[in-house]
Write an enzyme that holds these catalytic residues in place. Structure first.
Site, PDB file in Angstrom:
ATOM      1  N   VAL A   1       0.827  -1.197   0.000  1.00  0.00           N
ATOM      2  CA  VAL A   1       0.000   0.000   0.000  1.00  0.00           C
ATOM      3  C   VAL A   1       0.866   1.254   0.000  1.00  0.00           C
ATOM      4  O   VAL A   1       0.588   2.225  -0.711  1.00  0.00           O
ATOM      5  CB  VAL A   1      -0.955   0.000   1.214  1.00  0.00           C
ATOM      6  N   GLU A   2       1.929   1.236   0.793  1.00  0.00           N
ATOM      7  CA  GLU A   2       2.742   2.441   0.949  1.00  0.00           C
ATOM      8  C   GLU A   2       3.606   2.752  -0.269  1.00  0.00           C
ATOM      9  O   GLU A   2       3.664   3.907  -0.707  1.00  0.00           O
ATOM     10  CB  GLU A   2       3.634   2.302   2.197  1.00  0.00           C
TER      11      GLU A   2
END
Length: 329
Positions: free
Chosen positions: A119-120
């Site tokens: 996600v990051e």
């Protein structure tokens, strides 16, 4: 001549605004603290601040981040894609050894560490293009509502750059000042970053160090035993009439109820993965495409939220982790 002047104006508008942050009204306090409390050279700190550029679009990006403005059914589509799931399976397989060590040491499942990195930073493939110095100077000195938070992170940028030998004028990351594969803010780099490969350095651009640091973050960021708990549930979707939730604050940042409280309201908790009536829980409400979705959140969901205090963000990480686990099995 008119065309030439127009071109000059357009060029000026396209360039970052020069902040001269060494002269900013808040700069003196930062400089004095870095010099008197942390032993920095005053002239060097002023030179660094003079080099910082004010980039107002970074404030706009922070205020309009997807988790703040998109409904859940749109936000989810960003992260729960076939490619991101497949890339997560590949990352999990390629880094099985450090992920296994992290699970043994911290109790955090490999798929969750994989998902947070997915996600990051797309599994470490994109860690940000903005100078951290510009991001934190702009947000720390000029953000209209969160300047205190970013000011503190700007101070910690000087500390982390010195400790880990980073070029403070060139280190790159997000519009909000997060850096490395796991996207830690400077204060968290100092407090929670770990040398997981044993080479004597804590390098958050190193995927092995990033894996260990992310696991350490989940367990220890909140403190007081409120971090990730080995083997416990994260969240479970429930079917419930909204009238039974009257008076309950939903989507809060920590558990404010117990399973016994839910049962007393007539909410069916018999199918949930945790049964102790004293188990702390919270209620989540998300905008589904066909109406609201309701979830019971356990302690580990709030441990994910410590990474980013938005319910949609934490739910995306959790659901991505489950999709990776299923696809890898």
């Amino acid at each position: 001549m008119r065309l030439f002047l127009t071109a000059l104006v357009l060029l000026a508008l396209s360039l970052p605004a020069q902040a001269d942050y060494d002269d900013h009204p808040k700069a003196a306090g930062l400089v004095n603290e870095l010099v008197t409390k942390h032993g920095f050279n005053r002239e060097w700190v002023l030179e660094v601040l003079e080099d910082a550029d004010k980039i107002p679009k970074l404030i706009k990006a922070e205020k309009q981040s997807a988790e703040k403005v998109k409904p859940w059914y749109e936000y989810r589509k960003i992260f729960l894609t076939p490619k991101r799931i497949a890339d997560g399976v590949a990352f999990k397989k390629a880094h099985a050894q450090p992920l296994g060590v992290a699970q043994t040491r911290y109790g955090v499942p490999p798929e969750l560490i994989t998902a947070i990195i997915g996600v990051e930073t797309l599994y470490g493939n994109y860690t940000g293009k903005h100078r951290i110095l510009d991001a934190l100077a702009t947000q720390g000195f000029d953000h209209p509502t969160r300047s205190a938070f970013f000011y503190n992170e700007l101070l910690h940028l000087f500390l982390v750059a010195r400790k880990h030998n980073l070029d403070i004028t060139d280190v790159r990351g997000s519009y909000a000042g997060a850096m490395g594969v796991p996207q830690f803010m400077p204060s968290n780099y100092l407090r929670l970053g770990v040398d997981f490969d044993g080479d004597g350095k804590t390098d958050l651009w190193n995927k092995v160090d990033a894996i260990g640091s992310a696991a350490n973050y989940f367990v220890n960021y909140l403190g007081n035993g409120r971090g990730w708990k080995r083997g416990e549930a994260v969240a479970s979707r429930i079917q419930v009439s909204p009238r039974l939730l009257t008076g309950i604050d939903v989507n809060v940042k920590q558990a404010t109820l117990t399973l016994a409280d839910l049962k007393a309201r007539g909410i069916d908790v018999s199918g949930l993965p945790m049964v102790d009536p004293n188990t702390p829980v919270g209620i989540l409400e998300l905008e589904g495409i066909n109406g609201p979705e309701y979830w019971v959140a356990f302690n580990n969901f709030y441990a994910i939220m410590s990474y980013n205090p938005r319910v949609k963000y934490a739910m995306a990480v959790y659901q991505l982790s489950q999709s990776i686990r299923k696809a890898a099995s």
